[in-house]
Design a protein around this motif. Structure first.
Motif, PDB file in Angstrom:
ATOM      1  N   ILE A 144       6.075   8.328 -16.390  1.00 36.64           N
ATOM      2  CA  ILE A 144       6.469   7.248 -15.491  1.00 36.64           C
ATOM      3  C   ILE A 144       6.016   7.566 -14.074  1.00 36.64           C
ATOM      4  O   ILE A 144       6.175   8.702 -13.610  1.00 36.64           O
ATOM      5  CB  ILE A 144       8.004   7.047 -15.472  1.00 36.64           C
ATOM      6  N   CYS A 145       5.476   6.566 -13.406  1.00 38.17           N
ATOM      7  CA  CYS A 145       5.109   6.764 -12.009  1.00 38.17           C
ATOM      8  C   CYS A 145       6.064   5.974 -11.118  1.00 38.17           C
ATOM      9  O   CYS A 145       6.750   5.051 -11.584  1.00 38.17           O
ATOM     10  CB  CYS A 145       3.675   6.340 -11.745  1.00 38.17           C
ATOM     11  N   SER A 146       6.116   6.340  -9.880  1.00 41.21           N
ATOM     12  CA  SER A 146       6.909   5.589  -8.913  1.00 41.21           C
ATOM     13  C   SER A 146       6.174   5.568  -7.578  1.00 41.21           C
ATOM     14  O   SER A 146       5.298   6.400  -7.326  1.00 41.21           O
ATOM     15  CB  SER A 146       8.299   6.204  -8.731  1.00 41.21           C
ATOM     16  N   VAL A 147       6.521   4.609  -6.778  1.00 44.16           N
ATOM     17  CA  VAL A 147       5.962   4.541  -5.432  1.00 44.16           C
ATOM     18  C   VAL A 147       7.099   4.652  -4.432  1.00 44.16           C
ATOM     19  O   VAL A 147       8.214   4.182  -4.677  1.00 44.16           O
ATOM     20  CB  VAL A 147       5.163   3.240  -5.208  1.00 44.16           C
ATOM     21  N   GLY A 148       6.800   5.294  -3.323  1.00 41.07           N
ATOM     22  CA  GLY A 148       7.790   5.427  -2.280  1.00 41.07           C
ATOM     23  C   GLY A 148       7.466   4.486  -1.145  1.00 41.07           C
ATOM     24  O   GLY A 148       6.309   4.144  -0.912  1.00 41.07           O
ATOM     25  N   THR A 149       8.494   4.054  -0.444  1.00 44.39           N
ATOM     26  CA  THR A 149       8.286   3.180   0.701  1.00 44.39           C
ATOM     27  C   THR A 149       8.478   3.966   1.985  1.00 44.39           C
ATOM     28  O   THR A 149       9.254   4.928   2.017  1.00 44.39           O
ATOM     29  CB  THR A 149       9.256   1.997   0.680  1.00 44.39           C
ATOM     30  N   VAL A 150       7.790   3.571   2.995  1.00 48.78           N
ATOM     31  CA  VAL A 150       7.864   4.271   4.272  1.00 48.78           C
ATOM     32  C   VAL A 150       9.205   4.025   4.946  1.00 48.78           C
ATOM     33  O   VAL A 150       9.785   4.896   5.570  1.00 48.78           O
ATOM     34  CB  VAL A 150       6.712   3.832   5.190  1.00 48.78           C
ATOM     35  N   SER A 151       9.737   2.824   4.779  1.00 48.12           N
ATOM     36  CA  SER A 151      10.937   2.443   5.521  1.00 48.12           C
ATOM     37  C   SER A 151      12.213   3.040   4.939  1.00 48.12           C
ATOM     38  O   SER A 151      13.197   3.199   5.641  1.00 48.12           O
ATOM     39  CB  SER A 151      11.053   0.921   5.574  1.00 48.12           C
ATOM     40  N   THR A 152      12.173   3.356   3.674  1.00 47.71           N
ATOM     41  CA  THR A 152      13.368   3.945   3.059  1.00 47.71           C
ATOM     42  C   THR A 152      12.928   5.097   2.180  1.00 47.71           C
ATOM     43  O   THR A 152      11.744   5.379   2.032  1.00 47.71           O
ATOM     44  CB  THR A 152      14.109   2.923   2.169  1.00 47.71           C
ATOM     45  N   ASP A 153      13.889   5.770   1.594  1.00 46.07           N
ATOM     46  CA  ASP A 153      13.572   6.842   0.658  1.00 46.07           C
ATOM     47  C   ASP A 153      13.551   6.349  -0.779  1.00 46.07           C
ATOM     48  O   ASP A 153      13.410   7.130  -1.698  1.00 46.07           O
ATOM     49  CB  ASP A 153      14.609   7.963   0.794  1.00 46.07           C
ATOM     50  N   GLN A 187       0.839  -1.187   0.000  1.00 42.73           N
ATOM     51  CA  GLN A 187       0.000   0.000   0.000  1.00 42.73           C
ATOM     52  C   GLN A 187       0.881   1.247   0.000  1.00 42.73           C
ATOM     53  O   GLN A 187       1.687   1.445   0.905  1.00 42.73           O
ATOM     54  CB  GLN A 187      -0.924  -0.019   1.219  1.00 42.73           C
ATOM     55  N   ALA A 188       0.697   2.043  -1.013  1.00 40.95           N
ATOM     56  CA  ALA A 188       1.543   3.219  -1.203  1.00 40.95           C
ATOM     57  C   ALA A 188       0.782   4.495  -0.848  1.00 40.95           C
ATOM     58  O   ALA A 188      -0.167   4.867  -1.522  1.00 40.95           O
ATOM     59  CB  ALA A 188       2.023   3.290  -2.649  1.00 40.95           C
ATOM     60  N   VAL A 244       4.337  23.064 -13.588  1.00 40.74           N
ATOM     61  CA  VAL A 244       3.423  22.005 -14.028  1.00 40.74           C
ATOM     62  C   VAL A 244       1.993  22.451 -13.746  1.00 40.74           C
ATOM     63  O   VAL A 244       1.646  22.778 -12.603  1.00 40.74           O
ATOM     64  CB  VAL A 244       3.717  20.684 -13.293  1.00 40.74           C
ATOM     65  N   GLU A 245       1.175  22.484 -14.802  1.00 38.61           N
ATOM     66  CA  GLU A 245      -0.188  22.980 -14.664  1.00 38.61           C
ATOM     67  C   GLU A 245      -1.089  21.924 -14.033  1.00 38.61           C
ATOM     68  O   GLU A 245      -1.353  20.879 -14.624  1.00 38.61           O
ATOM     69  CB  GLU A 245      -0.739  23.342 -16.043  1.00 38.61           C
ATOM     70  N   LYS A 246      -1.592  22.222 -12.859  1.00 40.27           N
ATOM     71  CA  LYS A 246      -2.419  21.252 -12.157  1.00 40.27           C
ATOM     72  C   LYS A 246      -3.758  21.025 -12.838  1.00 40.27           C
ATOM     73  O   LYS A 246      -4.358  19.945 -12.699  1.00 40.27           O
ATOM     74  CB  LYS A 246      -2.643  21.685 -10.706  1.00 40.27           C
ATOM     75  N   ASP A 247      -4.244  22.018 -13.577  1.00 39.76           N
ATOM     76  CA  ASP A 247      -5.524  21.851 -14.258  1.00 39.76           C
ATOM     77  C   ASP A 247      -5.376  21.061 -15.555  1.00 39.76           C
ATOM     78  O   ASP A 247      -6.366  20.579 -16.108  1.00 39.76           O
ATOM     79  CB  ASP A 247      -6.149  23.205 -14.558  1.00 39.76           C
ATOM     80  N   LYS A 248      -4.169  20.952 -16.014  1.00 41.89           N
ATOM     81  CA  LYS A 248      -3.932  20.193 -17.234  1.00 41.89           C
ATOM     82  C   LYS A 248      -3.560  18.736 -16.908  1.00 41.89           C
ATOM     83  O   LYS A 248      -3.943  17.820 -17.602  1.00 41.89           O
ATOM     84  CB  LYS A 248      -2.802  20.811 -18.049  1.00 41.89           C
ATOM     85  N   PHE A 249      -2.828  18.558 -15.859  1.00 41.40           N
ATOM     86  CA  PHE A 249      -2.403  17.231 -15.442  1.00 41.40           C
ATOM     87  C   PHE A 249      -3.105  16.904 -14.118  1.00 41.40           C
ATOM     88  O   PHE A 249      -2.616  17.217 -13.032  1.00 41.40           O
ATOM     89  CB  PHE A 249      -0.891  17.169 -15.276  1.00 41.40           C
ATOM     90  N   LEU A 250      -4.261  16.265 -14.257  1.00 43.98           N
ATOM     91  CA  LEU A 250      -5.079  15.949 -13.096  1.00 43.98           C
ATOM     92  C   LEU A 250      -4.619  14.652 -12.459  1.00 43.98           C
ATOM     93  O   LEU A 250      -4.515  13.630 -13.126  1.00 43.98           O
ATOM     94  CB  LEU A 250      -6.549  15.842 -13.497  1.00 43.98           C
ATOM     95  N   ILE A 251      -4.384  14.695 -11.178  1.00 43.96           N
ATOM     96  CA  ILE A 251      -3.914  13.509 -10.461  1.00 43.96           C
ATOM     97  C   ILE A 251      -4.923  13.143  -9.385  1.00 43.96           C
ATOM     98  O   ILE A 251      -5.359  13.994  -8.614  1.00 43.96           O
ATOM     99  CB  ILE A 251      -2.529  13.756  -9.835  1.00 43.96           C
ATOM    100  N   ASN A 252      -5.248  11.860  -9.369  1.00 44.88           N
ATOM    101  CA  ASN A 252      -6.162  11.334  -8.361  1.00 44.88           C
ATOM    102  C   ASN A 252      -5.522  10.124  -7.700  1.00 44.88           C
ATOM    103  O   ASN A 252      -5.074   9.213  -8.380  1.00 44.88           O
ATOM    104  CB  ASN A 252      -7.489  10.941  -9.013  1.00 44.88           C
ATOM    105  N   HIS A 253      -5.489  10.134  -6.392  1.00 46.73           N
ATOM    106  CA  HIS A 253      -4.889   9.024  -5.634  1.00 46.73           C
ATOM    107  C   HIS A 253      -5.935   8.554  -4.633  1.00 46.73           C
ATOM    108  O   HIS A 253      -5.848   8.845  -3.440  1.00 46.73           O
ATOM    109  CB  HIS A 253      -3.620   9.525  -4.942  1.00 46.73           C
ATOM    110  N   ALA A 254      -6.935   7.862  -5.153  1.00 45.96           N
ATOM    111  CA  ALA A 254      -8.106   7.531  -4.354  1.00 45.96           C
ATOM    112  C   ALA A 254      -7.918   6.323  -3.450  1.00 45.96           C
ATOM    113  O   ALA A 254      -8.675   6.135  -2.499  1.00 45.96           O
ATOM    114  CB  ALA A 254      -9.302   7.301  -5.273  1.00 45.96           C
ATOM    115  N   SER A 255      -6.933   5.510  -3.737  1.00 47.14           N
ATOM    116  CA  SER A 255      -6.703   4.340  -2.895  1.00 47.14           C
ATOM    117  C   SER A 255      -5.207   4.157  -2.689  1.00 47.14           C
ATOM    118  O   SER A 255      -4.394   4.825  -3.322  1.00 47.14           O
ATOM    119  CB  SER A 255      -7.300   3.086  -3.546  1.00 47.14           C
ATOM    120  N   LEU A 256      -4.865   3.250  -1.812  1.00 47.49           N
ATOM    121  CA  LEU A 256      -3.447   3.026  -1.497  1.00 47.49           C
ATOM    122  C   LEU A 256      -2.716   2.243  -2.573  1.00 47.49           C
ATOM    123  O   LEU A 256      -1.507   2.039  -2.462  1.00 47.49           O
ATOM    124  CB  LEU A 256      -3.339   2.294  -0.157  1.00 47.49           C
ATOM    125  N   THR A 257      -3.456   1.802  -3.579  1.00 54.06           N
ATOM    126  CA  THR A 257      -2.789   1.032  -4.639  1.00 54.06           C
ATOM    127  C   THR A 257      -2.956   1.645  -6.015  1.00 54.06           C
ATOM    128  O   THR A 257      -2.435   1.112  -6.992  1.00 54.06           O
ATOM    129  CB  THR A 257      -3.339  -0.409  -4.672  1.00 54.06           C
TER     130      THR A 257
END
Lengths: 115, 114
Positions: A93-102, A29-30, A62-75
């Motif tokens: 490209i997307c990436s996910v970060g981990t809590v335990s490391t950077d 879960q990210a 980066v225009e927020k109205d042009k590049f809409l991002i939705n993160h509705a769940s942890l996955t």
């Protein structure tokens, strides 16, 4: 490391249309996901940080109205390129970060071509 | 300002030789560094990382060296193979203990000659 998928892997669209790209964290879960854009033979440029349940944080220019991002769940995080133009053609490209490391683990990328 | 750069855009090596890819960073507050490998048309793949309290870290066929005095990072690949051909990026993180932004260098293309 984390397993990240993106869909679609490539998309071609007409100028003026909108395109949605999905980023999924498959094995954990990210709370934080990142969206990057990469032009040919260039480095990765961070567009925004996607936080689960809250608004994304966009990088300067980066225009927020042009590049809409939705993160509705942890996955799942989605990036929608609205009213796409040929100059939006790029590798996203997307990436996910981990809590335990950077460390960030990256998806396979989505090639967007706007005609 | 904050920037991460690489000394050489392209490195060509003979198969079996060792490769050294260099990276300079400017943010002395950065405390975490990562090397990624990116093959054509794919997303970056994690190779190895190092924190600022270390000078050296070894993985399988790879070694990362950190020189904080001159703000220099290097990736050494032993016995370079054709499959190592890719673009290599260094990245730095000025934040610790939490997921934070990564600042990427410009990348070095590694070409392995058979």
């Amino acid at each position: 490391g984390a397993v990240v998928s993106q869909h679609p892997s490539w998309v071609i669209c007409k100028s003026g249309t909108s395109v949605k790209i999905e980023c999924r964290s498959l094995d954990f879960q990210a709370t934080t996901m990142f969206w990057y854009r990469q032009f040919p033979k260039q480095s990765l440029m961070l567009m925004a940080t996607s936080n689960e349940g809250s608004k994304a944080t966009y990088e300067q220019g980066v225009e927020k109205d042009k590049f809409l991002i939705n993160h509705a769940s942890l996955t799942l995080s989605t990036l929608t390129v609205t009213s796409a133009h040929p100059e939006d053609s790029s590798f996203y490209i997307c990436s996910v970060g981990t809590v335990s490391t950077d460390t960030q683990y990256f998806g396979p990328g989505t090639r967007l071509t706007v005609l | 300002g904050e920037s991460v750069g690489l000394h050489l855009p392209t490195l060509s090596v003979q198969e079996g030789d060792n490769s050294i890819i260099n990276c300079a960073y400017s943010n002395s507050a950065s405390d975490y560094f990562i090397w990624y490998k990116q093959e054509s048309g794919k997303g970056p793949q994690f190779i190895i990382d190092i924190r600022s309290n270390m000078d050296k870290r070894q993985g399988q066929r790879v070694t990362v060296l950190l020189n904080k005095t001159v703000k220099h990072l290097s990736l050494q690949i032993a016995a370079t193979q054709p499959g190592d051909s890719a673009v290599y990026f260094c990245a730095e993180s000025p934040l610790s203990g939490n997921t934070g932004k990564l600042i990427f260098g410009q990348g070095t293309t590694l070409q392995v000659k058979p």
